[in-house]
Design an enzyme around this catalytic site. Sequence first.
Site, short mmCIF file in Angstrom:
data_model
loop_
_atom_site.label_atom_id
_atom_site.label_comp_id
_atom_site.label_asym_id
_atom_site.label_seq_id
_atom_site.Cartn_x
_atom_site.Cartn_y
_atom_site.Cartn_z
N THR A 24 -4.47 0.86 2.49
CA THR A 24 -4.65 2.17 1.89
C THR A 24 -3.81 2.24 0.61
OG1 THR A 24 -2.90 3.06 3.30
CG2 THR A 24 -5.18 3.33 4.08
N ILE A 57 -1.16 5.03 -0.50
CA ILE A 57 0.23 5.49 -0.48
C ILE A 57 1.10 4.56 0.35
CG2 ILE A 57 1.78 7.38 0.21
CD1 ILE A 57 -0.61 9.30 -0.24
N CYS A 58 0.57 4.08 1.44
CA CYS A 58 1.35 3.27 2.40
C CYS A 58 2.05 2.07 1.76
CB CYS A 58 0.47 2.83 3.56
SG CYS A 58 -0.26 4.21 4.47
N PRO A 59 1.37 1.27 0.93
CA PRO A 59 2.09 0.11 0.39
C PRO A 59 3.22 0.50 -0.57
CG PRO A 59 -0.11 0.25 -0.58
CD PRO A 59 -0.04 1.26 0.54
N ILE A 104 6.10 1.13 1.88
CA ILE A 104 6.55 -0.13 2.50
C ILE A 104 7.31 -0.97 1.49
CG2 ILE A 104 5.76 -2.26 3.60
CD1 ILE A 104 3.34 -0.55 4.66
#
Length: 181
Positions: free
Chosen positions: A51, A53-55, A58
């Site tokens: 997706t 935003i997630c990276p 992370i």
Amino acid sequence: MLSINEKFPDFDKKSVVSIEYGKEFENISSSRLVSTADAWTVMFWWPKDFTFICPTEIAEFNKSHGEFKDRDAFLIGASTDSEYVHLAWRKNHPDLADLKFPMLADTSKSLAEELGILDKDEKIAYRATYIIDPSGVIRWVSVYDLNVGRNVKEVLRVLDALQTDELCPCNWVKGQERLTV
């Protein structure tokens, strides 16, 4: 939703710890959280692999990994995707290839459900972050909407404050005076 001063649930889950062939997977369990004296745990959840935003989150946690390590905090990332999807994402996304912390796979969604962070419609985890003390007790939890990324510096600030075991005023940062009673 589980909150502060509650025991973090027991779990034993597959995790991706490397992209090196034959060394990709390792089981991570709740017993690891309390097996090291004075070690804290920071577990952060994201909704879905592959997706947008997630990276960014992370990668930011990864950039700050040394700061968590300096604070004797074990960092764990988690989602309801499988360990195979985590591995494919790490191999596919340049910002995730060299992660210094495990990506926990809650494929049964049992841990996310027990924590109370599972979205009712999509059955994916909210952007939740937990700070867990060395005895396995939740000391801080923060949950964000699916469309908003979190602030890693704020997680570090709160961890610093909790580790003082003293009264810390609004906007306190490490090195500033704490309150005395």
